[in-house]
Design a protein around this motif. Sequence first.
Motif, PDB file in Angstrom:
ATOM      1  N   LEU A  73       3.245   1.779  -1.921  1.00 43.08           N
ATOM      2  CA  LEU A  73       3.573   2.062  -3.313  1.00 43.08           C
ATOM      3  C   LEU A  73       2.348   2.422  -4.125  1.00 43.08           C
ATOM      4  O   LEU A  73       2.444   2.975  -5.213  1.00 43.08           O
ATOM      5  N   ALA A  74       1.169   2.070  -3.588  1.00 43.64           N
ATOM      6  CA  ALA A  74      -0.034   2.078  -4.422  1.00 43.64           C
ATOM      7  C   ALA A  74      -0.547   3.489  -4.681  1.00 43.64           C
ATOM      8  O   ALA A  74      -0.604   4.329  -3.783  1.00 43.64           O
ATOM      9  N   THR A  93      -4.396   6.837  -2.727  1.00 45.22           N
ATOM     10  CA  THR A  93      -5.654   6.734  -1.999  1.00 45.22           C
ATOM     11  C   THR A  93      -5.864   5.279  -1.612  1.00 45.22           C
ATOM     12  O   THR A  93      -5.765   4.407  -2.467  1.00 45.22           O
ATOM     13  N   VAL A  94      -6.105   5.034  -0.347  1.00 45.53           N
ATOM     14  CA  VAL A  94      -6.421   3.667   0.069  1.00 45.53           C
ATOM     15  C   VAL A  94      -7.815   3.663   0.685  1.00 45.53           C
ATOM     16  O   VAL A  94      -8.103   4.444   1.591  1.00 45.53           O
ATOM     17  N   VAL A  95      -8.688   2.835   0.126  1.00 42.32           N
ATOM     18  CA  VAL A  95     -10.055   2.758   0.655  1.00 42.32           C
ATOM     19  C   VAL A  95     -10.298   1.375   1.248  1.00 42.32           C
ATOM     20  O   VAL A  95      -9.654   0.403   0.882  1.00 42.32           O
ATOM     21  N   PHE A 115       0.818  -1.221   0.000  1.00 44.63           N
ATOM     22  CA  PHE A 115       0.000   0.000   0.000  1.00 44.63           C
ATOM     23  C   PHE A 115       0.854   1.274   0.000  1.00 44.63           C
ATOM     24  O   PHE A 115       0.392   2.327  -0.399  1.00 44.63           O
ATOM     25  N   GLY A 149      -5.468   1.921  -3.554  1.00 44.31           N
ATOM     26  CA  GLY A 149      -5.483   0.650  -2.844  1.00 44.31           C
ATOM     27  C   GLY A 149      -6.849   0.340  -2.274  1.00 44.31           C
ATOM     28  O   GLY A 149      -7.604   1.249  -1.916  1.00 44.31           O
ATOM     29  N   ARG A 155       7.233   7.494  -3.758  1.00 43.57           N
ATOM     30  CA  ARG A 155       6.047   7.647  -4.600  1.00 43.57           C
ATOM     31  C   ARG A 155       5.040   8.495  -3.841  1.00 43.57           C
ATOM     32  O   ARG A 155       4.914   8.396  -2.622  1.00 43.57           O
TER      33      ARG A 155
END
Lengths: 317, 259
Positions: free
Chosen positions: A293-294, B237-239, A291, A297, B233
């Motif tokens: 790097l994402a 967004t992480v959901v 995550f 996500g 990087r």
Amino acid sequence: MSEILVLVEHVDGEVKKVTLELLTLARSLGAPAAVWAGPGYSETARARLAEYGAEKVYVAGDQEIVDYVVVPKAELLAQLVAGKSPAAVLVAATAEGKEIAGRLAVKTDSGVLTDVVGLGAGFVADQSIFGGGVNVRSRVTKGTPIVAVRPNSTAPQAAAGAAEEEQVSVTLSDAARAARVVERVKQEKGARPELTEAAIVVSGGRGVGSAENFAIIEKLADSLGAAVGASRAATDAGWYPHQFQVGQTGKTVSPQLYIATGISGAIQHRAGMQTAKTIIAINKDSEAPIFELADFGVVGDLFQVVPQLTEEIEKRK
Amino acid sequence: MNIVVCVKQVPDTATERKLRSDDKTLDREAADGVVNELDEYAVEEALRLKEAHGGEVTVLTMGPDKAADTIRKALAMGADKAVHVTDEALHGSDALSTSYAMAQTLKKIGFDLVILGSESTDARTGVLAAMLAERLGVPQLTLANKVDVAGSSITIQRVTDYGFDRVEATLPAVVSVVEKINEPRYPSFKGIMAAKKKPVAKFGLAEAEIAADQVGLGGAWSEVAEFAAAPPRAAGTVVKDEGDGGAKTAEFLAAKKFI
């Protein structure tokens, strides 16, 4: 403008995408001269090379060139380097491309740079090393720069070139005939693009759980026209063949889009995919390093998320 | 059969790997040194070939003093003896210089078969085996996932994008192996003890007849102009999946014009 040799990658007479990328890159630094090695050359191939800016096309169509491992291609290029004095030689940074580059470097007493992701004035090359942790700029200091460029490093852009054809006859040495290919075994891979060349890669890891479950990874890949990759955990478990392993001891990919499903993102895996332009991660563990790097996500069960994603993509087609 | 297996000590991927700010070479002090993983497959393959056909396995490495650890591991697995090419003048050698120094040494010690991993986990150039074959003037049998020797003939399966090529040649030859060609053995306690008594010859430039102007930073065919840590990087967004994770991912893909 000085000539830059570009070794053409082709399969069944068709020019591969990476060659169009290399021609695009070569155009920014000189006059691209495509080098066709082996049988399969046609007017269609010439037109394709012309479309992407080849000013010349050197054709060595002998069957013998592909009957032996690597050396005939290196000898062909060495002969052209001696005869045409190009400013540089570009090859695709595939496993074989790098071997050709290595032998050519020894033959021509020239420096070689591998896994290059960018090339600028004076053939100063960008490389991404240590699993993407360090960016390096390097240059060749002796001879003709020989540069192996990683697929997907440049977006191919059409720009017409003359593609003037010149037949070349190569005189193979005895050494070139030392390792003979006696059989080519093609294994089923379906219609999917090659892993290292693909613009989109969908990979599955430990979270996929079984060989059968890889079917949902393949479905997502097929909805996107993508290649399928796997983490070492998945290949070691026997769920997916080893040649699809992305990571330090497997393939290095640099696609436009990389979708990691059920992959935690250990450094060994990241070493094989960190230079992807856009990264999507789907994993049930919110702490998974992937995550970091994402670009996007989803913390969730891949068996819910992936089929839904595939369905949404199909709907939008 | 006289088999020489080339092994390389590399920085452990799990530790921080960096370049030195002074001469832009690998910082060998910063990271723990381990045997290059793909070379362990080469050692195992060498031992299996010896067990099947007789002969001797010599370990060859090039590197500073601490690379001796790598030699010891290969000896503990069962190799018979070792040659350690080590000289301050080799520091900073690139692939061309390294292949030259290794080839000079191989000519000196002799071989029927040279075997090594297809690439190292640090530089990952994947060119060394091809360069060695070129410099030694022997067949290049690289990227093998299967090796068969019968008398003086050798056949490998060379891994390709579409499957594999079956490739034939006559010994002597250079072979490189890919991951999973075999399952490398663990050194036994007996093996570890025996390794301490096995001969390790140290070669400097003179012993291997390596010309000083072809190696080291000064002899290299390429140079690192500059380097920097890769910028992190940008945070994405992480959901959390609330039953719409797939749909949200599709929206992201559409916004980025992938679909």
